[in-house]
Design a protein around this motif. Structure first.
Motif, PDB file in Angstrom:
ATOM      1  N   PRO A 190       0.708  -1.023   0.043  1.00 32.77           N
ATOM      2  CA  PRO A 190       0.174   0.105   0.050  1.00 32.77           C
ATOM      3  C   PRO A 190       1.078   1.201   0.111  1.00 32.77           C
ATOM      4  O   PRO A 190       0.429   2.352  -0.406  1.00 32.77           O
ATOM      5  CB  PRO A 190      -0.927  -0.119   1.255  1.00 32.77           C
ATOM      6  N   ALA A 191       2.018   1.342   0.384  1.00 36.36           N
ATOM      7  CA  ALA A 191       2.869   2.563   0.446  1.00 36.36           C
ATOM      8  C   ALA A 191       3.360   3.299  -0.715  1.00 36.36           C
ATOM      9  O   ALA A 191       3.709   4.068  -0.743  1.00 36.36           O
ATOM     10  CB  ALA A 191       4.091   2.002   1.427  1.00 36.36           C
ATOM     11  N   ILE A 192       3.275   2.148  -1.679  1.00 36.48           N
ATOM     12  CA  ILE A 192       3.546   2.510  -3.225  1.00 36.48           C
ATOM     13  C   ILE A 192       2.447   3.559  -3.550  1.00 36.48           C
ATOM     14  O   ILE A 192       3.131   4.449  -4.371  1.00 36.48           O
ATOM     15  CB  ILE A 192       3.648   1.614  -3.981  1.00 36.48           C
ATOM     16  N   ASP A 193       1.416   3.602  -3.251  1.00 32.46           N
ATOM     17  CA  ASP A 193       0.551   4.670  -3.543  1.00 32.46           C
ATOM     18  C   ASP A 193       0.464   5.997  -2.689  1.00 32.46           C
ATOM     19  O   ASP A 193      -0.178   6.956  -2.971  1.00 32.46           O
ATOM     20  CB  ASP A 193      -0.848   4.083  -3.270  1.00 32.46           C
ATOM     21  N   LEU A 194       1.293   5.731  -1.594  1.00 33.04           N
ATOM     22  CA  LEU A 194       1.601   7.130  -0.721  1.00 33.04           C
ATOM     23  C   LEU A 194       2.851   7.662  -1.004  1.00 33.04           C
ATOM     24  O   LEU A 194       3.130   8.834  -0.270  1.00 33.04           O
ATOM     25  CB  LEU A 194       1.373   6.413   0.739  1.00 33.04           C
ATOM     26  N   PRO A 217       3.661   5.244  11.022  1.00 32.03           N
ATOM     27  CA  PRO A 217       5.091   5.160  10.902  1.00 32.03           C
ATOM     28  C   PRO A 217       5.734   4.380   9.848  1.00 32.03           C
ATOM     29  O   PRO A 217       6.589   4.698   9.166  1.00 32.03           O
ATOM     30  CB  PRO A 217       5.612   5.169  12.177  1.00 32.03           C
ATOM     31  N   GLN A 218       5.254   3.043   9.978  1.00 28.74           N
ATOM     32  CA  GLN A 218       5.783   2.015   9.016  1.00 28.74           C
ATOM     33  C   GLN A 218       5.591   2.359   7.613  1.00 28.74           C
ATOM     34  O   GLN A 218       6.351   2.453   6.730  1.00 28.74           O
ATOM     35  CB  GLN A 218       5.325   0.681   9.557  1.00 28.74           C
ATOM     36  N   LEU A 219       4.393   2.676   7.537  1.00 28.82           N
ATOM     37  CA  LEU A 219       3.664   3.189   6.168  1.00 28.82           C
ATOM     38  C   LEU A 219       4.544   4.225   5.586  1.00 28.82           C
ATOM     39  O   LEU A 219       5.027   4.381   4.303  1.00 28.82           O
ATOM     40  CB  LEU A 219       2.165   3.094   5.938  1.00 28.82           C
ATOM     41  N   ARG A 220       4.876   5.291   6.309  1.00 29.43           N
ATOM     42  CA  ARG A 220       5.457   6.494   6.085  1.00 29.43           C
ATOM     43  C   ARG A 220       6.878   6.000   5.416  1.00 29.43           C
ATOM     44  O   ARG A 220       7.373   6.498   4.531  1.00 29.43           O
ATOM     45  CB  ARG A 220       5.343   7.604   7.098  1.00 29.43           C
ATOM     46  N   GLN A 221       7.463   5.125   6.235  1.00 24.76           N
ATOM     47  CA  GLN A 221       8.828   4.939   5.747  1.00 24.76           C
ATOM     48  C   GLN A 221       8.785   3.922   4.759  1.00 24.76           C
ATOM     49  O   GLN A 221       9.824   4.391   3.664  1.00 24.76           O
ATOM     50  CB  GLN A 221       9.367   3.811   7.094  1.00 24.76           C
ATOM     51  N   HIS A 222       7.897   3.194   4.217  1.00 25.32           N
ATOM     52  CA  HIS A 222       7.980   2.326   3.144  1.00 25.32           C
ATOM     53  C   HIS A 222       7.738   3.214   2.056  1.00 25.32           C
ATOM     54  O   HIS A 222       8.162   3.066   0.999  1.00 25.32           O
ATOM     55  CB  HIS A 222       6.971   1.424   3.136  1.00 25.32           C
ATOM     56  N   ALA A 223       6.741   4.126   2.508  1.00 20.23           N
ATOM     57  CA  ALA A 223       6.422   5.055   1.148  1.00 20.23           C
ATOM     58  C   ALA A 223       7.803   6.140   0.759  1.00 20.23           C
ATOM     59  O   ALA A 223       7.821   6.415  -0.434  1.00 20.23           O
ATOM     60  CB  ALA A 223       5.413   6.223   1.601  1.00 20.23           C
ATOM     61  N   LEU A 224       8.451   6.171   1.591  1.00 20.86           N
ATOM     62  CA  LEU A 224       9.811   6.931   1.244  1.00 20.86           C
ATOM     63  C   LEU A 224      10.541   6.094   0.547  1.00 20.86           C
ATOM     64  O   LEU A 224      11.302   6.559  -0.386  1.00 20.86           O
ATOM     65  CB  LEU A 224      10.561   7.405   2.716  1.00 20.86           C
ATOM     66  N   ILE A 225      10.632   4.850   0.975  1.00 25.57           N
ATOM     67  CA  ILE A 225      11.309   3.905  -0.093  1.00 25.57           C
ATOM     68  C   ILE A 225      11.110   3.948  -1.417  1.00 25.57           C
ATOM     69  O   ILE A 225      11.782   4.110  -2.497  1.00 25.57           O
ATOM     70  CB  ILE A 225      11.585   2.506   0.491  1.00 25.57           C
ATOM     71  N   TRP A 226       9.777   3.693  -1.664  1.00 25.31           N
ATOM     72  CA  TRP A 226       8.990   3.918  -3.274  1.00 25.31           C
ATOM     73  C   TRP A 226       9.476   5.496  -3.719  1.00 25.31           C
ATOM     74  O   TRP A 226       9.632   5.299  -5.040  1.00 25.31           O
ATOM     75  CB  TRP A 226       7.545   3.863  -3.164  1.00 25.31           C
ATOM     76  N   HIS A 227       9.174   6.416  -2.916  1.00 21.46           N
ATOM     77  CA  HIS A 227       9.608   7.697  -3.430  1.00 21.46           C
ATOM     78  C   HIS A 227      11.057   7.713  -3.899  1.00 21.46           C
ATOM     79  O   HIS A 227      11.511   8.250  -5.152  1.00 21.46           O
ATOM     80  CB  HIS A 227       9.362   8.641  -2.369  1.00 21.46           C
ATOM     81  N   GLN A 228      12.089   7.192  -3.204  1.00 22.60           N
ATOM     82  CA  GLN A 228      13.495   7.195  -3.714  1.00 22.60           C
ATOM     83  C   GLN A 228      13.746   6.200  -4.758  1.00 22.60           C
ATOM     84  O   GLN A 228      14.553   6.816  -5.396  1.00 22.60           O
ATOM     85  CB  GLN A 228      14.382   6.632  -2.264  1.00 22.60           C
ATOM     86  N   LEU A 229      12.869   5.239  -5.039  1.00 22.83           N
ATOM     87  CA  LEU A 229      13.050   4.460  -6.093  1.00 22.83           C
ATOM     88  C   LEU A 229      12.598   5.053  -7.317  1.00 22.83           C
ATOM     89  O   LEU A 229      12.855   4.596  -8.578  1.00 22.83           O
ATOM     90  CB  LEU A 229      12.292   3.135  -5.648  1.00 22.83           C
TER      91      LEU A 229
END
Length: 262
Positions: A190-194, A217-229
């Motif tokens: 779900p974090a990819i959409d965030l 907080p975990q979703l936010r961190q995962h979303a940052l990973i997708w943003h960096q990618l």
């Protein structure tokens, strides 16, 4: 190029050719065989999914099989240019509803299942490792490798849009009017959409979305990973098309978003 004045072509997309017909219908044609499969999946999925969502979305139907053409009523609005807090609240509610959809039924309607997502993600990580990583300065390859390892470990459990950015979120007269382009829908993280919504928008928008969703907080961190990618895809797209400016732009984005150290 169509000559009928009732037909308006859209700018070229990576996956499909699209045009507006008669001011009411959007027609899409796949550029590659795998895109045709995704377009057909949209025709099976969206009639079931659309009534569950609080914003309009395309509901395409097949109008020709050989070559494939799908058509849907145009979703009004323009790409979101100035995200506001009110937009964040609406989009947060939209994503909450999308991510709550029944994954079993979605897979039955053709959406790629978790196993396929994990396989394709592993292929993506291998491709980025072999094609993009060597193009980075030596001193940035360690954090880049760490980022790819994090991506490989992310979950795949939720129905997701898969390509949510400002070009696919529509607004008019200060209101969100719809979300478009479900060609990358799959069972994923779900974090990819965030990613864009939390890490590339004004704080008022991001905070309102995070509250409406709500974001952990975990979703936010995962979303940052997708943003960096995100820029890594631009690099490989430029390599595939031999477009040096696209490769350079993508590499600049990769370096800008990477953490300073692993």
């Amino acid at each position: 190029m169509p000559t009928d004045p009732a037909i308006t072509t859209f700018p070229d997309g990576w996956d499909s050719e699209a045009c507006l017909v008669g001011g009411r219908w959007v027609e899409r044609r796949p550029r590659r065989p795998e895109v045709a499969e995704r377009l057909r999946t949209e025709t099976w999925l969206m009639p079931w999914l659309a009534p569950q969502l609080p914003l309009p979305v395309p509901v395409p139907a097949v109008v020709a099989d050989d070559p494939l053409v799908v058509r849907h009523v145009v979703v009004p609005g323009e790409p979101l240019g100035a995200p506001l807090a009110a937009h964040g609240r609406r989009l947060g509610a939209f994503l909450r509803a999308l991510h709550a959809a029944d994954t079993t039924e979605a897979v039955r309607r053709g959406v790629p299942a978790r196993e396929r997502t994990c396989h394709e993600r592993a292929d993506m990580v291998r491709e980025f490792t072999s094609r993009v990583l060597p193009l980075l300065p030596a001193e940035r390859r360690r954090p880049a490798s760490a980022l790819l390892a994090q991506v490989a470990a992310l979950p795949a459990r939720t129905l997701v849009h898969g390509d949510l950015g400002p070009e696919h979120v529509l607004a008019r007269n200060g209101q969100l009017t719809g979300v478009i382009d479900f060609g990358d829908v799959h069972i994923g993280d779900p974090a990819i959409d965030l990613a864009w919504a939390l890490h590339a928008t004004p704080p008022a928008f991001a905070d309102a979305l995070a509250t409406a969703y709500p974001v952990t907080p975990q979703l936010r961190q995962h979303a940052l990973i997708w943003h960096q990618l995100g820029p890594w895809y631009e690099v490989t797209h430029g390599l595939d098309l031999d477009e040096r400016d696209t490769v350079r732009s993508g590499l600049d984005g990769v370096l800008a978003r990477l953490p300073a150290s692993a």
